[in-house]
Write an enzyme that holds these catalytic residues in place. Structure first.
Site, short mmCIF file in Angstrom:
data_model
loop_
_atom_site.label_atom_id
_atom_site.label_comp_id
_atom_site.label_asym_id
_atom_site.label_seq_id
_atom_site.Cartn_x
_atom_site.Cartn_y
_atom_site.Cartn_z
N ALA A 61 48.27 76.83 23.94
CA ALA A 61 48.23 75.76 22.95
C ALA A 61 47.35 74.60 23.41
CB ALA A 61 49.64 75.23 22.70
N LEU A 63 44.06 73.98 22.67
CA LEU A 63 42.61 74.13 22.52
C LEU A 63 42.27 74.12 21.03
CD1 LEU A 63 39.97 74.43 23.94
CD2 LEU A 63 40.52 76.77 24.49
N LYS A 65 44.15 72.82 18.24
CA LYS A 65 45.35 72.10 17.80
C LYS A 65 45.57 72.20 16.29
CE LYS A 65 45.22 68.63 21.48
NZ LYS A 65 46.51 68.59 22.15
N ASN A 110 44.31 65.77 31.23
CA ASN A 110 44.21 65.30 29.84
C ASN A 110 45.39 64.42 29.49
OD1 ASN A 110 45.93 66.38 27.35
ND2 ASN A 110 46.02 67.94 28.97
N PHE A 114 48.69 64.54 21.62
CA PHE A 114 48.93 65.24 20.35
C PHE A 114 48.05 64.71 19.21
CE2 PHE A 114 53.69 66.37 21.35
CZ PHE A 114 53.27 67.32 22.26
N SER A 174 55.02 68.22 27.02
CA SER A 174 53.76 67.49 27.20
C SER A 174 54.07 66.14 27.85
CB SER A 174 53.07 67.26 25.86
OG SER A 174 52.43 68.43 25.48
N ASN A 176 52.28 63.50 27.68
CA ASN A 176 51.55 62.39 27.08
C ASN A 176 52.22 61.80 25.85
OD1 ASN A 176 49.44 62.73 29.00
ND2 ASN A 176 48.84 64.56 27.87
N THR A 177 53.42 62.24 25.53
CA THR A 177 54.20 61.64 24.46
C THR A 177 55.45 61.07 25.11
OG1 THR A 177 53.33 63.14 22.78
CG2 THR A 177 55.47 62.12 22.32
N LYS A 216 58.68 75.67 25.36
CA LYS A 216 57.67 75.50 26.41
C LYS A 216 58.07 74.39 27.37
CE LYS A 216 52.73 74.98 27.16
NZ LYS A 216 51.41 75.10 26.53
N ASN A 245 53.64 74.04 30.94
CA ASN A 245 52.70 73.03 30.48
C ASN A 245 51.97 72.44 31.72
OD1 ASN A 245 51.53 71.00 28.75
ND2 ASN A 245 53.26 71.37 27.38
N THR A 246 51.30 71.32 31.54
CA THR A 246 50.55 70.67 32.62
C THR A 246 51.51 69.94 33.57
OG1 THR A 246 50.29 68.73 31.23
CG2 THR A 246 48.51 70.33 31.18
C1 LIG Z 1 43.05 69.37 27.07
C2 LIG Z 1 44.38 70.07 27.02
C3 LIG Z 1 45.21 69.91 25.90
C4 LIG Z 1 46.45 70.55 25.85
N1 LIG Z 1 47.22 70.39 24.73
C5 LIG Z 1 48.41 71.05 24.65
C6 LIG Z 1 49.20 70.95 23.48
O1 LIG Z 1 48.83 70.30 22.49
N2 LIG Z 1 50.39 71.59 23.46
C7 LIG Z 1 50.85 72.35 24.52
O2 LIG Z 1 51.93 72.93 24.43
N3 LIG Z 1 50.09 72.48 25.63
C8 LIG Z 1 48.90 71.85 25.72
N4 LIG Z 1 48.14 71.99 26.84
C9 LIG Z 1 48.68 72.78 27.99
C10 LIG Z 1 48.15 74.22 28.01
O3 LIG Z 1 48.55 74.91 26.86
C11 LIG Z 1 48.68 74.96 29.26
O4 LIG Z 1 50.09 75.08 29.16
C12 LIG Z 1 48.35 74.26 30.57
O5 LIG Z 1 47.07 73.67 30.51
C13 LIG Z 1 48.40 75.20 31.78
O6 LIG Z 1 47.51 76.28 31.61
P1 LIG Z 1 46.01 76.29 32.24
O7 LIG Z 1 46.13 75.96 33.70
O8 LIG Z 1 45.50 77.68 31.96
O9 LIG Z 1 45.24 75.26 31.50
C14 LIG Z 1 46.90 71.35 26.94
C15 LIG Z 1 46.05 71.53 28.05
C16 LIG Z 1 44.81 70.89 28.11
C17 LIG Z 1 43.94 71.09 29.32
#
Ligand SMILES: Cc1cc2nc3c(=O)[nH]c(=O)nc-3n(C[C@H](O)[C@H](O)[C@H](O)COP(=O)(O)O)c2cc1C
Length: 341
Positions: A61, A63, A65, A110, A114, A174, A176-177, A216, A245-246
């Protein structure tokens, strides 16, 4: 070919490059051209959550949105595509700049917050796509909805996306919220899960279709906290967990340019934390709930490591930015080559 594109794209700001890539992938998808960019992965079917996936490697998720390029991503060979996070009302997200590349670490920070065009727009985009494969829709809450009312936002989105999704992801992780991650704990989690379960039963009856729900979670919990989440999820009747997630940690990027920017860190530095979360979940759940692994897959073997840790499916975001579509097939092949598969 992606190396050349990457050299050009990385000259632009991360968000401009992101927007341009999405436009190109979307346009390529509409013209049916994206299959020419990369060799399609071999079929490697799996059934998870009662859904059939042509291969176990999906787009994570965030990429796409708004669901603007669903066909385009599918044509690149992903076995499933997750769009969102989407919120009930459109919202602009945080002020720019809000994405930062840390190429030395194959990482991204990032704090998008949202940014999205709202759930009604997303549904229109899903309707306009011709994709017939597995589509996940990831839902969240608006930033100005108080966290005590968060459940309302999830239910609004659940109602609206229900008939359009193969599965629905409830994003409580996330960073960021403000307050969102508090929904992963204790009574807040239980109340949310109960409300989702009740509404899902109503929707399943009304539409004669049971859409799986996935939760998630973040990689920043202690093992004990992750175990508590696992127990709550098992009790709740949810269908899957997405880990992760991150991260808020800056381990592995100390001293690099942008390392001190606020936001969630993804890519290689989150890999071990995410895999550990998968292991803890797998230990607690003992096969009773499928795990979808995301976090730090930048090579095929990392995808196989996630499956070995107990995941049934994997998702990629940052690795796709750094390695391009070839990483999809590399990951599918590495998983297919695992002993016993
Ligand atoms: C720029 C960016 C925006 C993201 N936006 C969301 C999001 O809107 N919703 C979500 O569940 N995860 C979001 N993620 C998290 C990714 O879906 C993923 O869970 C996380 O980046 C770990 O995977 P990766 O190391 O392959 O990036 C975002 C990640 C990045 C880098």
């Amino acid at each position: 070919m992606y190396n050349l594109a990457r050299q050009l794209l990385f000259k632009l700001s991360p968000e401009t490059s992101h927007d341009l890539s999405l436009d190109l992938i979307g346009a390529g998808g509409r013209l049916g051209l994206n299959g020419l960019l990369t060799k399609a992965p071999a079929r490697s079917p799996v059934t998870v959550m009662g859904l059939q996936f042509p291969n176990p490697v999906g787009l994570a998720a965030g990429l796409d949105k708004n669901g603007a390029a669903i066909d385009g991503f599918a044509q690149l060979g992903f076995g499933f595509v997750e769009i969102g996070t989407v919120t009930p009302r459109p919202q602009p997200g945080n002020p720019k700049p809000r994405i930062f590349r840390l190429p030395e670490a194959e990482a991204i920070i990032n704090r998008m917050g949202f940014n999205n065009l709202g759930v009604d727009n997303l549904i229109n985009r899903v309707r306009a796509s011709s994709y017939k494969g597995v589509l996940g829709i990831n839902i969240g809450k608006n930033f100005d909805t108080p966290v005590e009312r968060a459940v309302d936002d999830y239910l609004i989105c659940l109602d609206k996306v229900y008939t359009h999704a193969s599965y629905i992801t409830v994003n409580v992780s996330s960073p960021n919220t403000p307050g969102l991650r508090s929904l992963q704990f204790g009574d807040s989690l239980k109340q949310l899960l109960d409300a989702l379960a009740v509404r899902r039963e109503e929707l399943a009856l009304a539409h004669n279709k049971r859409v799986p729900l996935a939760i998630k979670i973040a990689p920043d919990m202690t093992d004990e906290e992750t175990a508590l989440v696992a127990a709550a999820l098992l009790e709740s009747g949810m269908d899957a967990v997405i880990a992760t997630n991150t991260t808020l940690s800056r381990e592995g990027v100390e001293g690099l340019a942008h390392a001190d920017e606020a936001g969630g860190l993804s890519g290689a530095p989150v890999r071990e934390k995410s895999t550990n979360t998968v292991k803890v979940l797998a230990g607690e759940m003992a096969g009773r709930m499928p795990i979808i692994a995301a976090g730090g897959i930048t090579e095929g073997r990392h995808a196989a490591e996630k499956i070995a840790a107990g995941a049934s499916l994997v998702q990629i975001y940052s690795g796709f930015i750094y390695k391009g579509p070839a990483l999809i097939r590399e990951s599918v092949d590495a998983i297919a080559a695992m002993p016993g598969r």
